[in-house]
Design a protein around this motif. Structure first.
Motif, PDB file in Angstrom:
ATOM      1  N   VAL A  85       0.860  -1.176   0.000  1.00 53.69           N
ATOM      2  CA  VAL A  85       0.000   0.000   0.000  1.00 53.69           C
ATOM      3  C   VAL A  85       0.905   1.237   0.000  1.00 53.69           C
ATOM      4  N   PHE A  86       0.453   2.265  -0.708  1.00 49.70           N
ATOM      5  CA  PHE A  86       1.255   3.476  -0.862  1.00 49.70           C
ATOM      6  C   PHE A  86       0.494   4.687  -0.318  1.00 49.70           C
ATOM      7  N   LEU A  87       1.273   5.697   0.056  1.00 51.88           N
ATOM      8  CA  LEU A  87       0.687   6.985   0.417  1.00 51.88           C
ATOM      9  C   LEU A  87       1.529   8.067  -0.253  1.00 51.88           C
ATOM     10  N   GLN A  88       0.975   8.679  -1.292  1.00 50.88           N
ATOM     11  CA  GLN A  88       1.621   9.792  -1.958  1.00 50.88           C
ATOM     12  C   GLN A  88       1.253  11.062  -1.209  1.00 50.88           C
ATOM     13  N   MET A  89       2.274  11.771  -0.744  1.00 54.53           N
ATOM     14  CA  MET A  89       2.043  12.973   0.054  1.00 54.53           C
ATOM     15  C   MET A  89       2.634  14.173  -0.668  1.00 54.53           C
ATOM     16  N   ASP A  90       1.785  15.075  -1.084  1.00 53.22           N
ATOM     17  CA  ASP A  90       2.188  16.292  -1.790  1.00 53.22           C
ATOM     18  C   ASP A  90       1.859  17.528  -0.952  1.00 53.22           C
ATOM     19  N   SER A  91       2.464  18.638  -1.325  1.00 53.36           N
ATOM     20  CA  SER A  91       2.229  19.916  -0.635  1.00 53.36           C
ATOM     21  C   SER A  91       2.352  19.752   0.868  1.00 53.36           C
ATOM     22  N   LEU A  92       3.421  19.121   1.280  1.00 52.35           N
ATOM     23  CA  LEU A  92       3.606  18.818   2.700  1.00 52.35           C
ATOM     24  C   LEU A  92       3.762  20.083   3.525  1.00 52.35           C
ATOM     25  N   LYS A  93       3.261  20.008   4.748  1.00 51.71           N
ATOM     26  CA  LYS A  93       3.298  21.121   5.689  1.00 51.71           C
ATOM     27  C   LYS A  93       4.047  20.695   6.953  1.00 51.71           C
ATOM     28  N   PRO A  94       4.601  21.632   7.687  1.00 53.35           N
ATOM     29  CA  PRO A  94       5.282  21.252   8.938  1.00 53.35           C
ATOM     30  C   PRO A  94       4.391  20.461   9.886  1.00 53.35           C
ATOM     31  N   GLU A  95       3.105  20.738   9.889  1.00 52.49           N
ATOM     32  CA  GLU A  95       2.192  20.016  10.776  1.00 52.49           C
ATOM     33  C   GLU A  95       1.957  18.575  10.352  1.00 52.49           C
ATOM     34  N   ASP A  96       2.485  18.177   9.195  1.00 51.60           N
ATOM     35  CA  ASP A  96       2.424  16.769   8.779  1.00 51.60           C
ATOM     36  C   ASP A  96       3.545  15.950   9.410  1.00 51.60           C
ATOM     37  N   THR A  97       4.464  16.591  10.109  1.00 50.75           N
ATOM     38  CA  THR A  97       5.568  15.887  10.756  1.00 50.75           C
ATOM     39  C   THR A  97       5.048  14.894  11.781  1.00 50.75           C
ATOM     40  N   TRP A 143      -0.451  -3.995  12.741  1.00 49.77           N
ATOM     41  CA  TRP A 143       0.256  -2.723  12.673  1.00 49.77           C
ATOM     42  C   TRP A 143       1.717  -2.911  12.302  1.00 49.77           C
ATOM     43  N   GLY A 144       2.248  -1.968  11.544  1.00 48.50           N
ATOM     44  CA  GLY A 144       3.664  -1.920  11.274  1.00 48.50           C
ATOM     45  C   GLY A 144       4.342  -0.970  12.242  1.00 48.50           C
ATOM     46  N   GLN A 145       5.675  -0.819  12.100  1.00 45.07           N
ATOM     47  CA  GLN A 145       6.456  -0.016  13.036  1.00 45.07           C
ATOM     48  C   GLN A 145       6.527   1.457  12.674  1.00 45.07           C
ATOM     49  N   GLY A 146       6.292   1.816  11.460  1.00 41.26           N
ATOM     50  CA  GLY A 146       6.252   3.220  11.110  1.00 41.26           C
ATOM     51  C   GLY A 146       7.522   3.749  10.483  1.00 41.26           C
ATOM     52  N   THR A 147       7.377   4.909   9.840  1.00 47.13           N
ATOM     53  CA  THR A 147       8.492   5.601   9.221  1.00 47.13           C
ATOM     54  C   THR A 147       8.352   7.090   9.538  1.00 47.13           C
ATOM     55  N   GLN A 148       9.470   7.733   9.856  1.00 43.37           N
ATOM     56  CA  GLN A 148       9.454   9.126  10.278  1.00 43.37           C
ATOM     57  C   GLN A 148       9.361  10.064   9.083  1.00 43.37           C
ATOM     58  N   VAL A 149       8.444  11.004   9.154  1.00 38.28           N
ATOM     59  CA  VAL A 149       8.333  12.073   8.165  1.00 38.28           C
ATOM     60  C   VAL A 149       8.542  13.399   8.893  1.00 38.28           C
ATOM     61  N   THR A 150       9.501  14.184   8.423  1.00 37.30           N
ATOM     62  CA  THR A 150       9.778  15.478   9.018  1.00 37.30           C
ATOM     63  C   THR A 150       9.714  16.542   7.930  1.00 37.30           C
ATOM     64  N   VAL A 151       8.871  17.542   8.133  1.00 33.60           N
ATOM     65  CA  VAL A 151       8.695  18.617   7.164  1.00 33.60           C
ATOM     66  C   VAL A 151       9.208  19.903   7.789  1.00 33.60           C
TER      67      VAL A 151
END
Length: 124
Positions: free
Chosen positions: A79-91, A114-122
């Motif tokens: 499964v994929f999640l395409q994330m565009d126009s990212l904002k700092p609050e998406d961190t 559940w999986g373990q997750g991946t860090q997203v920092t904007v």
């Protein structure tokens, strides 16, 4: 053994894009709905999006609607999640989850695996 392995996170500037992937194994992938959730430090886990197992219907949190797109590839159990126009609050840490019949309200308690997750920092 059930595994959900998220990848694709990283550091990106505001306005940028990332594509997350979650590879699944150990269960019959095409019989399960898949969801993406996120959790920022000190905050509760919140639902971002899900996609059904039947007709591929999708649902998004209001905060990401129009910016994020969920999709699934049953042949690749991913499964994929395409994330565009990212904002700092998406961190946040982004996690994928699976369940055969979750509710429509992106409630974490509805999901079995559940999986373990991946860090997203904007950055701003």
């Amino acid at each position: 053994e059930v595994q959900l392995q998220a990848s694709g996170g990283g550091l990106v500037q505001a306005g940028g894009s990332l594509r997350l992937a979650c590879a699944a194994s150990g269960f019959t992938f095409d019989e399960y709905a898949l969801g993406w959730f996120r959790q920022a430090p000190g905050k509760e886990r919140e639902g971002v999006s899900y996609i059904t197992s039947t007709d591929g219907s999708t649902r998004y949190a209001d905060s990401v609607k129009g910016r994020f797109t969920i999709s699934r590839d049953n042949a690749r159990n991913t499964v994929f999640l395409q994330m565009d126009s990212l904002k700092p609050e998406d961190t946040a840490v982004y996690l994928c989850a699976a369940d055969q019949q979750p509710g429509i309200f992106l409630t974490p308690a509805d999901y079995e695996y559940w999986g373990q997750g991946t860090q997203v920092t904007v950055s701003s």
